[in-house]
Design a protein around this motif. Structure first.
Motif, PDB file in Angstrom:
ATOM      1  N   THR A 174       1.086  -1.609   0.072  1.00  0.00           N
ATOM      2  CA  THR A 174      -0.209  -0.126  -0.397  1.00  0.00           C
ATOM      3  C   THR A 174       0.345   1.450  -0.329  1.00  0.00           C
ATOM      4  N   TRP A 175       2.194   1.546   0.846  1.00  0.00           N
ATOM      5  CA  TRP A 175       3.357   2.675   0.991  1.00  0.00           C
ATOM      6  C   TRP A 175       3.614   2.875  -0.361  1.00  0.00           C
ATOM      7  N   LEU A 176       3.832   1.436  -1.160  1.00  0.00           N
ATOM      8  CA  LEU A 176       4.360   1.637  -2.609  1.00  0.00           C
ATOM      9  C   LEU A 176       3.363   2.576  -3.806  1.00  0.00           C
ATOM     10  N   LYS A 177       2.128   2.071  -3.881  1.00  0.00           N
ATOM     11  CA  LYS A 177       1.139   2.538  -4.528  1.00  0.00           C
ATOM     12  C   LYS A 177       1.095   3.136  -4.272  1.00  0.00           C
ATOM     13  N   ALA A 178       0.895   3.740  -3.628  1.00  0.00           N
ATOM     14  CA  ALA A 178       0.094   4.910  -2.843  1.00  0.00           C
ATOM     15  C   ALA A 178       1.482   6.313  -3.592  1.00  0.00           C
ATOM     16  N   TYR A 179       2.632   5.784  -3.347  1.00  0.00           N
ATOM     17  CA  TYR A 179       3.640   6.663  -4.614  1.00  0.00           C
ATOM     18  C   TYR A 179       4.172   6.173  -5.295  1.00  0.00           C
ATOM     19  N   HIS A 180       3.650   6.019  -6.199  1.00  0.00           N
ATOM     20  CA  HIS A 180       3.639   5.407  -7.565  1.00  0.00           C
ATOM     21  C   HIS A 180       4.956   4.930  -8.194  1.00  0.00           C
ATOM     22  N   LEU A 181       5.077   3.340  -6.606  1.00  0.00           N
ATOM     23  CA  LEU A 181       6.201   2.811  -7.011  1.00  0.00           C
ATOM     24  C   LEU A 181       6.443   1.548  -6.946  1.00  0.00           C
ATOM     25  N   SER A 182       5.550   1.174  -7.107  1.00  0.00           N
ATOM     26  CA  SER A 182       5.317  -0.322  -7.097  1.00  0.00           C
ATOM     27  C   SER A 182       6.298  -1.119  -7.888  1.00  0.00           C
ATOM     28  N   ASN A 183       6.728  -0.317  -9.176  1.00  0.00           N
ATOM     29  CA  ASN A 183       7.448  -1.199  -9.384  1.00  0.00           C
ATOM     30  C   ASN A 183       9.181  -1.762  -9.616  1.00  0.00           C
ATOM     31  N   GLU A 184       8.956  -0.496  -7.997  1.00  0.00           N
ATOM     32  CA  GLU A 184      10.535  -1.214  -7.020  1.00  0.00           C
ATOM     33  C   GLU A 184      10.593  -1.479  -5.732  1.00  0.00           C
ATOM     34  N   ALA A 185       9.527  -2.533  -5.749  1.00  0.00           N
ATOM     35  CA  ALA A 185       9.065  -3.857  -4.809  1.00  0.00           C
ATOM     36  C   ALA A 185      10.196  -5.003  -4.395  1.00  0.00           C
ATOM     37  N   VAL A 186      10.663  -4.881  -2.816  1.00  0.00           N
ATOM     38  CA  VAL A 186      11.516  -5.969  -2.907  1.00  0.00           C
ATOM     39  C   VAL A 186      10.251  -7.162  -2.710  1.00  0.00           C
ATOM     40  N   ALA A 187      10.753  -8.580  -2.893  1.00  0.00           N
ATOM     41  CA  ALA A 187      10.526  -9.328  -2.308  1.00  0.00           C
ATOM     42  C   ALA A 187      10.172  -9.819  -0.638  1.00  0.00           C
ATOM     43  N   THR A 188      11.548  -9.485  -0.121  1.00  0.00           N
ATOM     44  CA  THR A 188      12.005  -9.323   1.326  1.00  0.00           C
ATOM     45  C   THR A 188      12.576  -8.670   1.461  1.00  0.00           C
ATOM     46  N   SER A 189      12.775  -8.075   2.770  1.00  0.00           N
ATOM     47  CA  SER A 189      14.068  -7.457   3.162  1.00  0.00           C
ATOM     48  C   SER A 189      14.923  -8.202   3.570  1.00  0.00           C
ATOM     49  N   GLU A 190      16.038  -7.676   3.806  1.00  0.00           N
ATOM     50  CA  GLU A 190      17.183  -8.513   3.838  1.00  0.00           C
ATOM     51  C   GLU A 190      18.853  -7.279   4.432  1.00  0.00           C
ATOM     52  N   VAL A 191      19.504  -8.593   5.325  1.00  0.00           N
ATOM     53  CA  VAL A 191      19.957  -7.494   6.563  1.00  0.00           C
ATOM     54  C   VAL A 191      21.396  -8.118   5.219  1.00  0.00           C
ATOM     55  N   ASN A 192      22.426  -6.484   4.616  1.00  0.00           N
ATOM     56  CA  ASN A 192      23.421  -6.511   4.203  1.00  0.00           C
ATOM     57  C   ASN A 192      23.745  -7.659   2.807  1.00  0.00           C
ATOM     58  N   PRO A 193      22.638  -7.039   1.886  1.00  0.00           N
ATOM     59  CA  PRO A 193      22.522  -8.184   1.061  1.00  0.00           C
ATOM     60  C   PRO A 193      23.283  -7.630  -0.446  1.00  0.00           C
ATOM     61  N   PRO A 194      24.175  -8.368  -1.129  1.00  0.00           N
ATOM     62  CA  PRO A 194      24.981  -7.859  -1.943  1.00  0.00           C
ATOM     63  C   PRO A 194      25.179  -6.928  -2.183  1.00  0.00           C
ATOM     64  N   GLY A 195      26.178  -6.028  -2.300  1.00  0.00           N
ATOM     65  CA  GLY A 195      25.808  -4.311  -2.733  1.00  0.00           C
ATOM     66  C   GLY A 195      26.889  -3.880  -3.930  1.00  0.00           C
ATOM     67  N   LEU A 196      27.530  -2.628  -4.150  1.00  0.00           N
ATOM     68  CA  LEU A 196      27.506  -1.893  -5.752  1.00  0.00           C
ATOM     69  C   LEU A 196      28.878  -2.640  -4.586  1.00  0.00           C
ATOM     70  N   PRO A 197      29.786  -3.333  -6.167  1.00  0.00           N
ATOM     71  CA  PRO A 197      30.641  -3.628  -5.638  1.00  0.00           C
ATOM     72  C   PRO A 197      31.875  -2.610  -5.238  1.00  0.00           C
ATOM     73  N   LEU A 198      33.288  -2.744  -4.701  1.00  0.00           N
ATOM     74  CA  LEU A 198      34.541  -1.702  -4.431  1.00  0.00           C
ATOM     75  C   LEU A 198      34.833  -0.808  -5.683  1.00  0.00           C
ATOM     76  N   ASP A 199      34.450  -1.298  -6.923  1.00  0.00           N
ATOM     77  CA  ASP A 199      35.062  -1.102  -8.241  1.00  0.00           C
ATOM     78  C   ASP A 199      34.275  -0.349  -9.142  1.00  0.00           C
ATOM     79  N   ASN A 200      32.583  -0.442  -8.032  1.00  0.00           N
ATOM     80  CA  ASN A 200      32.017   0.482  -8.888  1.00  0.00           C
ATOM     81  C   ASN A 200      30.866   0.751  -7.314  1.00  0.00           C
ATOM     82  N   SER A 201      31.630   1.473  -6.349  1.00  0.00           N
ATOM     83  CA  SER A 201      30.000   2.129  -5.702  1.00  0.00           C
ATOM     84  C   SER A 201      30.363   3.559  -5.679  1.00  0.00           C
TER      85      SER A 201
END
Length: 340
Positions: free
Chosen positions: A313-340
């Motif tokens: 509902t939060w994402l839909k209110a702001y028209h950002l449903s296309n940025e939804a994640v299936a789950t929240s992760e702790v420290n997931p893989p991020g942009l690599p050091l050579d591209n941060s």
């Protein structure tokens, strides 16, 4: 945040120029004092999404109870304080629809503050929103003035040296085209052959677009890249047919689409692409000091919201449903050091 800065928050400065101008007066009321804070006064177990958002979101009131099993995970000092200090890096000009001063000229509104309010409710804490410049937001985390930042911060391996993360949204770019256009981006650079596309100079999306242009050139195909001094110039070019598309941060495009929906120059989203590039889905994450013990309870709170529907509902209110994640992760893989 200036859009040319590398992978901090790739939307800032890239929303409609008219929206920024309209917000200038209201944001001046907020000033530059990073210690200025607002504490929400809402009914226990209720969060109002899109309050005073000036049309960026459809206001909706959500029931959000404290979840004792999750709030028990909080560091003792935060449980004892009864509040969650949430940092935003929205000074001086704000970046709708993510974070800015609302139409009442005092409330920090937008999708990021509203998610902070939802998370605080699950944790049984009173949300206290503090607004900073982008640089001072991280100073606030480092100094302990901020418990957690929800400010369109991209998860990177470089930042993990100092911070811990709980992901909550995809970090996407998008193509904006006139509503009447029949072209759609299919996720491949070949799809851009023969097109003329505008992009902001010095941005992450410019880097990606120029890489695609070089690949097409090697194949004997042409992609024309155009630059304009501001977003007004870009949208005038889009409306007049001088460019086929604008390539920019998805949230800013989502916001602009709502602003022009009922005008002759209506636009639409023609497709997204990860801000991290072809091989990694970029993620936006709640950011806390490393080893603070906050990433897990925040991630668990977001996952509760996902499971029980408030997140959608939060994402839909702001028209950002296309940025939804299936789950929240702790420290997931991020942009690599050579591209941060």
């Amino acid at each position: 945040m200036p859009s040319h800065l590398p992978r901090r928050s790739l939307i800032r400065g890239l929303t409609a120029a008219t929206a920024v101008a309209a917000l200038a007066t209201t944001l001046a009321a907020c000033g530059g004092d990073s210690d200025a804070a607002t504490t929400d006064s809402v009914a226990s177990g209720e969060v109002v999404i899109g309050q005073v958002s000036n049309g960026a979101a459809r206001p909706v009131t959500l029931k959000v109870p404290e979840v004792k099993s999750i709030s028990a995970e909080l560091p003792a000092s935060i449980r004892k304080s009864g509040r969650l200090v949430i940092g935003e890096g929205a000074l001086p000009s704000g970046f709708p629809p993510l974070a800015y001063v609302g139409s009442d000229q005092k409330t920090l509104t937008g999708s990021e503050p509203d998610l902070g309010r939802l998370v605080a409710a699950v944790l049984g804490l009173k949300p206290e929103l503090r607004n900073f410049t982008w640089e001072n937001l991280f100073v606030g985390i480092d100094s302990g003035k901020v418990d957690v930042a929800l400010s369109n911060v991209t998860d990177t391996e470089e930042r993990k040296r100092k911070y811990e993360f709980a992901s909550y949204r995809q970090d996407n770019l998008a193509f904006e085209v006139p509503k009447k256009s029949t072209w759609n981006f299919d996720g491949t650079y070949e799809n851009l052959a023969g097109k003329t596309v505008s992009v902001g100079s010095g941005t992450n999306q410019e880097r990606i677009l120029l890489e695609w242009k070089a690949k097409l050139a090697k194949e004997g195909k042409k992609l024309t890249v155009k630059y304009y001094p501001d977003r007004n110039g870009t949208y005038l070019a889009l409306a007049s047919g001088r460019i086929d598309a604008y390539f920019g941060p998805n949230p800013g495009i989502a916001y602009h689409i709502t602003q022009v929906a009922n005008t002759p120059n209506a636009t639409r989203n023609a497709g997204e692409f990860s801000g991290a590039g072809e091989h990694l889905q970029g993620l936006i994450a709640a950011t806390a000091k490393k080893d603070s013990g906050l990433a897990k309870p925040v991630a668990d709170a977001v996952n509760y919201l996902i499971k029980h529907g408030q997140y959608a509902t939060w994402l839909k209110a702001y028209h950002l449903s296309n940025e939804a994640v299936a789950t929240s992760e702790v420290n997931p893989p991020g942009l690599p050091l050579d591209n941060s």
